[in-house]
Design a protein around this motif. Structure first.
Motif, PDB file in Angstrom:
ATOM      1  N   ILE A 120       0.835  -1.203   0.000  1.00 22.32           N
ATOM      2  CA  ILE A 120       0.000   0.000   0.000  1.00 22.32           C
ATOM      3  C   ILE A 120       0.868   1.250   0.000  1.00 22.32           C
ATOM      4  N   HIS A 121       1.922   1.244   0.819  1.00 28.42           N
ATOM      5  CA  HIS A 121       2.746   2.440   0.958  1.00 28.42           C
ATOM      6  C   HIS A 121       3.654   2.687  -0.248  1.00 28.42           C
ATOM      7  N   LYS A 122       3.672   1.733  -1.174  1.00 31.21           N
ATOM      8  CA  LYS A 122       4.458   1.919  -2.403  1.00 31.21           C
ATOM      9  C   LYS A 122       3.613   2.496  -3.544  1.00 31.21           C
ATOM     10  N   ILE A 123       2.281   2.543  -3.324  1.00 36.74           N
ATOM     11  CA  ILE A 123       1.386   3.069  -4.354  1.00 36.74           C
ATOM     12  C   ILE A 123       1.770   4.513  -4.675  1.00 36.74           C
ATOM     13  N   GLY A 124       1.970   4.788  -5.948  1.00 40.54           N
ATOM     14  CA  GLY A 124       2.284   6.143  -6.376  1.00 40.54           C
ATOM     15  C   GLY A 124       3.744   6.516  -6.249  1.00 40.54           C
ATOM     16  N   SER A 125       4.564   5.634  -5.655  1.00 37.67           N
ATOM     17  CA  SER A 125       5.992   5.935  -5.548  1.00 37.67           C
ATOM     18  C   SER A 125       6.821   4.857  -6.242  1.00 37.67           C
ATOM     19  N   ALA A 163     -19.032  -5.046   7.946  1.00 34.59           N
ATOM     20  CA  ALA A 163     -18.085  -6.143   7.781  1.00 34.59           C
ATOM     21  C   ALA A 163     -17.994  -6.566   6.315  1.00 34.59           C
ATOM     22  N   VAL A 164     -19.157  -6.632   5.653  1.00 32.12           N
ATOM     23  CA  VAL A 164     -19.175  -7.019   4.236  1.00 32.12           C
ATOM     24  C   VAL A 164     -18.507  -5.943   3.378  1.00 32.12           C
ATOM     25  N   LEU A 165     -18.809  -4.664   3.687  1.00 32.21           N
ATOM     26  CA  LEU A 165     -18.188  -3.572   2.931  1.00 32.21           C
ATOM     27  C   LEU A 165     -16.675  -3.615   3.059  1.00 32.21           C
ATOM     28  N   ARG A 166     -16.195  -3.779   4.287  1.00 29.56           N
ATOM     29  CA  ARG A 166     -14.746  -3.821   4.499  1.00 29.56           C
ATOM     30  C   ARG A 166     -14.132  -5.012   3.773  1.00 29.56           C
ATOM     31  N   GLY A 167     -14.799  -6.178   3.836  1.00 28.78           N
ATOM     32  CA  GLY A 167     -14.275  -7.366   3.162  1.00 28.78           C
ATOM     33  C   GLY A 167     -14.186  -7.197   1.659  1.00 28.78           C
ATOM     34  N   LYS A 168     -15.222  -6.613   1.069  1.00 30.09           N
ATOM     35  CA  LYS A 168     -15.217  -6.432  -0.391  1.00 30.09           C
ATOM     36  C   LYS A 168     -14.222  -5.337  -0.809  1.00 30.09           C
ATOM     37  N   ALA A 171     -11.132  -5.899  -3.360  1.00 31.10           N
ATOM     38  CA  ALA A 171     -10.872  -5.071  -4.534  1.00 31.10           C
ATOM     39  C   ALA A 171      -9.437  -4.541  -4.529  1.00 31.10           C
ATOM     40  N   VAL A 172      -8.982  -4.053  -3.377  1.00 35.73           N
ATOM     41  CA  VAL A 172      -7.612  -3.544  -3.281  1.00 35.73           C
ATOM     42  C   VAL A 172      -6.607  -4.668  -3.509  1.00 35.73           C
ATOM     43  N   THR A 173      -6.906  -5.850  -2.992  1.00 34.56           N
ATOM     44  CA  THR A 173      -6.011  -6.999  -3.174  1.00 34.56           C
ATOM     45  C   THR A 173      -5.895  -7.377  -4.645  1.00 34.56           C
ATOM     46  N   LEU A 174      -7.014  -7.405  -5.363  1.00 39.18           N
ATOM     47  CA  LEU A 174      -6.980  -7.727  -6.794  1.00 39.18           C
ATOM     48  C   LEU A 174      -6.147  -6.705  -7.564  1.00 39.18           C
ATOM     49  N   MET A 175      -6.253  -5.442  -7.167  1.00 37.92           N
ATOM     50  CA  MET A 175      -5.445  -4.408  -7.826  1.00 37.92           C
ATOM     51  C   MET A 175      -3.956  -4.608  -7.512  1.00 37.92           C
ATOM     52  N   LEU A 176      -3.647  -4.878  -6.237  1.00 42.94           N
ATOM     53  CA  LEU A 176      -2.247  -5.096  -5.863  1.00 42.94           C
ATOM     54  C   LEU A 176      -1.671  -6.315  -6.576  1.00 42.94           C
ATOM     55  N   ARG A 177      -2.461  -7.375  -6.726  1.00 38.92           N
ATOM     56  CA  ARG A 177      -2.002  -8.560  -7.470  1.00 38.92           C
ATOM     57  C   ARG A 177      -1.639  -8.184  -8.906  1.00 38.92           C
ATOM     58  N   ALA A 178      -2.521  -7.388  -9.517  1.00 42.57           N
ATOM     59  CA  ALA A 178      -2.272  -6.986 -10.908  1.00 42.57           C
ATOM     60  C   ALA A 178      -1.020  -6.115 -11.011  1.00 42.57           C
ATOM     61  N   LEU A 179      -0.859  -5.189 -10.057  1.00 41.84           N
ATOM     62  CA  LEU A 179       0.269  -4.272 -10.104  1.00 41.84           C
ATOM     63  C   LEU A 179       1.603  -4.951  -9.812  1.00 41.84           C
ATOM     64  N   THR A 180       1.568  -6.035  -9.032  1.00 41.90           N
ATOM     65  CA  THR A 180       2.812  -6.717  -8.673  1.00 41.90           C
ATOM     66  C   THR A 180       3.068  -7.944  -9.536  1.00 41.90           C
ATOM     67  N   ASP A 181       2.203  -8.184 -10.519  1.00 42.89           N
ATOM     68  CA  ASP A 181       2.405  -9.281 -11.459  1.00 42.89           C
ATOM     69  C   ASP A 181       3.677  -9.016 -12.256  1.00 42.89           C
ATOM     70  N   PRO A 182       4.668  -9.925 -12.245  1.00 42.00           N
ATOM     71  CA  PRO A 182       5.923  -9.677 -12.972  1.00 42.00           C
ATOM     72  C   PRO A 182       5.740  -9.513 -14.473  1.00 42.00           C
ATOM     73  N   ASN A 183       4.599  -9.980 -14.988  1.00 42.50           N
ATOM     74  CA  ASN A 183       4.336  -9.832 -16.422  1.00 42.50           C
ATOM     75  C   ASN A 183       3.758  -8.471 -16.773  1.00 42.50           C
ATOM     76  N   GLN A 184       3.400  -7.703 -15.737  1.00 44.73           N
ATOM     77  CA  GLN A 184       2.860  -6.370 -15.975  1.00 44.73           C
ATOM     78  C   GLN A 184       3.997  -5.358 -15.981  1.00 44.73           C
ATOM     79  N   SER A 185       3.962  -4.434 -16.921  1.00 44.04           N
ATOM     80  CA  SER A 185       4.972  -3.386 -16.969  1.00 44.04           C
ATOM     81  C   SER A 185       4.472  -2.178 -16.207  1.00 44.04           C
ATOM     82  N   GLY A 186       5.401  -1.361 -15.767  1.00 37.94           N
ATOM     83  CA  GLY A 186       4.991  -0.113 -15.136  1.00 37.94           C
ATOM     84  C   GLY A 186       5.601   0.109 -13.772  1.00 37.94           C
ATOM     85  N   THR A 187       6.513   1.033 -13.695  1.00 34.79           N
ATOM     86  CA  THR A 187       7.049   1.509 -12.428  1.00 34.79           C
ATOM     87  C   THR A 187       6.970   3.016 -12.454  1.00 34.79           C
TER      88      THR A 187
END
Length: 300
Positions: free
Chosen positions: A116-121, A157-162, A166-182
């Protein structure tokens, strides 16, 4: 072109205030259809947005990217944000606003913290979902919106879980080694944005041009010149503006004493605070508080 981002404070937002008064999760969702331009701004809460229709561009901390169906963006508190919608293909997006602490505090979600703390940096602030992943994320956002509109048992509880999903799915996509972008941090322009974000995060602390210089290991005169070129203000003037804007919000939205507000926004000397406040608003802090209270009473 000078940078003058507006400050939006959750303390004055009715959607946050009403939820907190009821003991609810500090979270709300809005469906936005900006006609053309949403001006540069920053706020003290986090924001997760998802585009469902249209196209446009978005700038986060000075870095612009395309917006299209499936674009998800995550802004941390005080990330500087600007949005343009294509008038011929107007945007429709959902924005989830929440206290960043909603994502923390549970050992089972500690995997998030370093990313999370690496987002945008160190990793981008956005991702374009496509194909099956787009369908899955779209469905998740629709479930989130539906749950937000209801008042069923365990809603928070449901809102926080969802939201975490959503944030986890985004982090997975951003940290996928096949994805470009730093995120590049070597260009002079990006240095300004790093300095701006640092000031936005720490303006209520005892910082100065010299302490900013030491933090970034850059000469004070270099920072001063570069900062003035991009913002039209000196570092000290910019910090005064942030502090007084925050002070004005607290005077209106809270019952804090003026001396406590003075300390809260970063001044250790009341005379300095009162002088700078008068320079910005043409009246003393106490006069400002009374004038705003009278204005609100007249509007009722």
């Amino acid at each position: 072109m000078a940078i003058f981002p507006e400050y939006e404070d959750a303390k004055t937002d009715d959607r946050f205030l009403s939820g907190q008064q009821k003991g609810q999760l500090p979270f709300y969702i809005s469906c936005n259809q900006p006609y053309s331009h949403y001006p540069m701004h920053h706020h003290d809460f986090a924001e997760l947005s998802f585009v469902v229709e249209g196209s446009g561009t978005e700038s986060i901390n000075g870095l612009a990217h395309e917006l299209r169906r499936g674009t998800m963006s995550l802004l941390l508190p005080h990330h500087i944000h600007e949005l343009y919608s294509n008038p011929d293909d107007p945007l429709k997006l959902y924005s989830c606003m929440f206290d960043i602490n909603v994502l923390f505090g549970n050992a089972y979600e500690s995997y998030m913290n370093p990313w999370i703390h690496k987002i945008g940096s160190e990793i981008p602030s956005h991702h374009h979902f496509e194909g099956e992943r787009l369908a899955s994320v779209t469905s998740l956002i629709e479930q989130l919106v539906l749950e937000y509109k209801e008042s069923r048992l365990g809603r928070d509880a449901v809102l926080r879980g969802k939201l975490i999903e959503a944030v986890t799915l985004m982090l997975r996509a951003l940290t996928d080694p096949n994805q470009s972008g730093t995120v590049s941090k070597n260009q002079p322009g990006s240095r300004v944005w790093s300095i701006l974000r640092y000031i936005h995060l720490h303006f209520n602390e005892p910082i100065s041009l010299n302490s900013v210089s030491e933090h970034f290991d850059l000469h004070a005169s270099y920072i001063s010149r570069m900062f003035k070129e991009h913002t039209g203000k000196t570092v000290n003037d910019y910090m005064h503006t942030l502090r007084i804007t925050r002070a004005a919000t607290l005077l209106v939205a809270s019952e804090m004493s003026i001396s406590d507000i003075c300390m809260e926004v970063g001044y250790d000397n009341y005379r300095t605070f009162a002088r700078v406040f008068r320079e910005h608003h043409g009246m003393s802090p106490s006069e400002y508080r009374m004038s705003q209270a009278a204005r609100r009473a007249k509007a009722l």
